[in-house]
Design an enzyme around this catalytic site. Structure first.
Site, mmCIF file in Angstrom:
data_model
loop_
_atom_site.group_PDB
_atom_site.id
_atom_site.type_symbol
_atom_site.label_atom_id
_atom_site.label_comp_id
_atom_site.label_asym_id
_atom_site.label_seq_id
_atom_site.Cartn_x
_atom_site.Cartn_y
_atom_site.Cartn_z
ATOM 1 N N LEU A 145 40.206 27.330 44.070
ATOM 2 C CA LEU A 145 40.154 26.304 45.109
ATOM 3 C C LEU A 145 39.578 26.867 46.399
ATOM 4 O O LEU A 145 38.658 26.283 46.994
ATOM 5 C CB LEU A 145 41.556 25.740 45.340
ATOM 6 C CG LEU A 145 41.709 24.713 46.468
ATOM 7 C CD1 LEU A 145 40.804 23.515 46.230
ATOM 8 C CD2 LEU A 145 43.168 24.271 46.573
ATOM 9 N N TYR A 146 40.096 27.992 46.828
ATOM 10 C CA TYR A 146 39.623 28.616 48.066
ATOM 11 C C TYR A 146 38.146 28.980 47.954
ATOM 12 O O TYR A 146 37.349 28.698 48.855
ATOM 13 C CB TYR A 146 40.463 29.867 48.342
ATOM 14 C CG TYR A 146 40.126 30.579 49.625
ATOM 15 C CD1 TYR A 146 40.270 29.949 50.856
ATOM 16 C CD2 TYR A 146 39.692 31.899 49.609
ATOM 17 C CE1 TYR A 146 39.970 30.607 52.037
ATOM 18 C CE2 TYR A 146 39.388 32.572 50.779
ATOM 19 C CZ TYR A 146 39.531 31.919 51.994
ATOM 20 O OH TYR A 146 39.223 32.583 53.158
ATOM 21 N N GLY A 147 37.766 29.579 46.839
ATOM 22 C CA GLY A 147 36.377 29.972 46.652
ATOM 23 C C GLY A 147 35.433 28.794 46.598
ATOM 24 O O GLY A 147 34.317 28.849 47.126
#
Length: 243
Positions: A149-151
């Site tokens: 998600l962050y990436g």
């Protein structure tokens, strides 16, 4: 203006830009830490103001942009540099990720930078100058377990960096990004612990960066020495991308 500049990479960037002669708008959620950064800048002979901002949506982005423009306009100045640093970290498996977490990460890490640029870049373009630096992450280019998600959100920021460089470049506005690797920030140390050094050991240089290492690259991209650089994503990760 440096978003999320009350700690970590953002704080180091605000201090560096002030040392380089910029009048800095410090922003973040914690007013106490924000005042401390401003005071540190002033004690060193620099100029800074703090604007409290809990960046969650387009409205909060537009409000911060308006306040920063007003501060920059004092004494005839202008808002010539925007560093999109504020971010929400998220880790864990895809299965089980709550929708509220997904929305919070994408709102702060993607929607807010989009609308800050939408609010600020046109003024830069009208003046014929400006620099925007977006802070990405190693996880935007390397598949790291638990950071999907962050990436993904940061990978989208890198695409926006290229798109904005093409959109605003003809008007004299440069847009670039930095892609930090393991960096010794309060958030990274709390979230990763010993894994921070383990990640750093996978790169040729092998050590964890200090926030000042990333801030130096941001300052380069914000300054006139990089006047022929736009649409670039500069890796600041100890060489992790070559192995």
């Amino acid at each position: 203006m440096v978003t999320g500049s009350t700690s970590g990479i953002g704080r180091a960037t605000a201090l560096r830009l002030a040392r380089d002669g910029a009048r800095v708008v410090v922003s973040g959620r914690d007013a106490g830490r924000g005042r401390e950064v401003v005071q540190e800048i002033r004690d060193a002979g620099g100029s800074a103001e703090f604007v409290a901002a809990d960046l969650r949506d387009a409205r909060s982005a537009a409000e911060l942009a308006a306040q920063a423009e007003a501060i920059a306009g004092l004494d005839g100045g202008s808002l010539d540099v925007l560093v999109n640093n504020a971010g929400v970290g998220a880790g864990g498996p895809t299965a089980g990720t709550e929708e509220a977490v997904f929305d919070a990460v994408m709102a702060t890490n993607l929607k807010v930078p989009f609308y800050l640029v939408a609010s600020i870049a046109p003024g830069m373009a009208a003046r014929g100058r400006g620099a925007i630096v977006n802070v990405s992450t190693l996880a935007a280019a390397r598949a790291l377990p638990g950071l999907a998600l962050y990436g993904a959100g940061k990978a989208a920021i890198e695409m926006l960096t290229a798109s904005w460089a093409a959109e605003f470049g003809p008007a004299g506005v440069r847009v670039n990004a930095v892609r930090p690797g393991p960096t010794r920030t309060p958030g990274a140390e709390a979230g990763l612990g010993e894994m921070l050094q383990q990640l750093a050991a996978q790169a040729p240089l092998g050590f964890v960066a200090d926030p000042e290492d990333v801030a130096a690259t941001i300052a380069f991209l914000a300054g006139d020495e990089s006047r022929f650089v736009t649409g670039a994503v500069l890796d600041v990760n100890g060489g992790r991308m070559v192995v």
